[in-house]
Design an enzyme around this catalytic site. Structure first.
Site, mmCIF file in Angstrom:
data_model
loop_
_atom_site.group_PDB
_atom_site.id
_atom_site.type_symbol
_atom_site.label_atom_id
_atom_site.label_comp_id
_atom_site.label_asym_id
_atom_site.label_seq_id
_atom_site.Cartn_x
_atom_site.Cartn_y
_atom_site.Cartn_z
ATOM 1 C CB SER A 38 2.498 -13.612 0.920
ATOM 2 O OG SER A 38 2.520 -12.199 0.820
ATOM 3 C CG ASP A 343 10.274 -11.348 3.339
ATOM 4 O OD1 ASP A 343 9.639 -10.288 3.542
ATOM 5 O OD2 ASP A 343 9.732 -12.378 2.905
ATOM 6 C CG HIS A 346 6.048 -11.247 3.539
ATOM 7 N ND1 HIS A 346 6.965 -11.693 2.602
ATOM 8 C CD2 HIS A 346 4.831 -11.309 2.931
ATOM 9 C CE1 HIS A 346 6.334 -12.034 1.491
ATOM 10 N NE2 HIS A 346 5.040 -11.796 1.660
#
Length: 385
Positions: A38, A343, A346
């Site tokens: 991610s 978040d 990240h």
């Protein structure tokens, strides 16, 4: 890193580089091929499962709307593309309006290096690194077939020479470490399988090399114990508030990875392999965040509830039905650029930019060469520390 300290590091690195390396031309990377999780996914998991993977307010800062990234804006891979003068990378799995002439992104949210089906049961992506390599291998072969056929799709795929002249970037491994803790393993049990993880990582690099890849830019893993989502553990914390066992495992992984890369250079004589110490950069940013103007390092910009505005059951973009209307409960903070953490898992675009600016000149690389010089091998000049 303090400006004066970084200046001293750059002077030191420059003095280490002989005249021969300083006189070499910058690399002309016509394409970038990225593998990861991610931290660099630009649309793979969204293509697989839909926009709910990265809903609003993701993308709000730079793109103005969701851009298939779990971030308020750009990721480090986006800044790398900008720095090399190539367009942002489209996800290989994204079939909507994509152009792969300048490379492709195989990174997928929640990906691991290990192809361990047990991990998948805990929410990790089935697109592990070996699958990403299989996708790349297939892409390389089919790209030339499509170009030979001509037609409207010809110019959407890279010419054959771009595969051997491209930069191959890797940013993966974090999920392999946290997955062990999700399975209630001890720190020593997680460490025990790290050598197998590194072995699979190195195998993928060798496989890409066998298909013609020559320039590799490899990030080590960051201090996962400094990410907010790990804070609900009762584990020991260090003086900065980071979860010490998690970071201990990350550092162990990084030592083993660096050792393996040193050996790999001896085997792949035509490869230029740059190891980038992302851990140190991120740890500096987090532990000195307030001094650097980013505020409380663990405070989450996009979230709802919890000690640091993070609740694993109500993550960024989560909604509720209120009086018959769906509203966003986990909203963005007023100024994402004022925080490190987007978040809970990240980084914000501002943090990603700061990290990129720290690594782009080679101050955290082994060998200590800038991004734009990453095509040059050890044999080009004796610039290894």
């Amino acid at each position: 890193m303090e400006p004066i300290f970084k200046l001293l590091v750059l002077v030191y690195v420059t003095l280490l580089l002989p005249v021969s390396i300083l006189s070499l031309p910058e690399c002309n990377f016509p394409a970038v091929f990225n593998f990861g999780d991610s931290n660099s996914d630009t649309g793979a998991l969204v293509a697989m499962f839909g926009q709910d993977v990265a809903p609003p307010p993701n993308g709000i800062t730079f793109f103005g709307s969701p851009a298939d990234r779990v971030c308020d804006g750009r990721l480090m891979i986006d800044f790398i593309a900008e720095g090399l003068g190539v367009p942002y990378l489209n996800a290989f799995l994204d079939s909507m309006g994509t152009n792969f002439s300048h490379g492709a992104n195989f990174a997928t949210i929640a990906s691991t290096i290990q192809s361990n089906t047990t991990f998948f049961q805990y929410g990790y992506s089935p697109i592990s690194l070996d699958i990403q390599y299989a996708q790349f291998s297939n892409f390389l072969k089919r790209a030339q077939i499509i170009r030979q056929k001509g037609g409207v799709f010809k110019d959407m795929f890279p010419e054959e020479y771009k595969f051997s002249s491209a930069l191959y970037t890797f940013d993966i491994g974090q999920n392999d470490l946290t997955a062990g803790y999700d399975l209630n393993m001890s720190t020593e049990q997680v460490k025990a399988y790290v050598p197998d993880v590194i072995s699979e990582f190195i195998t993928t690099i060798k496989n890409v090399y066998d298909l013609g890849g020559r320039a590799f830019w490899i990030h080590n893993t960051g201090p996962v114990g400094c990410l907010t989502y790990t804070m609900d553990t009762q584990a020991q914390v260090d003086k900065h508030g980071c979860v010490a066992p998690f970071n201990d495992v990350s550092q162990y992984f990084n030592r083993k990875l660096k050792e393996a890369i040193v050996q790999l250079r001896e085997e792949l004589h035509s490869a230029a392999i740059t190891y980038v110490d992302i851990y140190s950069v991120k740890y500096t940013l987090i532990t000195q965040s307030e001094k650097l103007g980013f505020g409380v390092p663990f405070l989450v910009c996009c979230g709802h509830g919890g000690k640091y505005n993070f609740n694993s059951a109500m993550r960024c973009g989560s909604t509720e039905i209120v009086n018959g209307t769906e509203i966003v409960i986990a909203k963005s903070c007023e100024d994402p650029s004022s925080l490190v953490n987007w978040d809970g898992v990240h980084f914000t675009e501002a943090a990603n930019r700061w990290i990129y600016n720290e690594i782009v000149d080679g101050a955290y690389s082994d060998p200590p060469v800038p991004l734009k010089m990453a095509c040059h091998r050890k044999d080009d000049s004796q610039f290894y520390l």
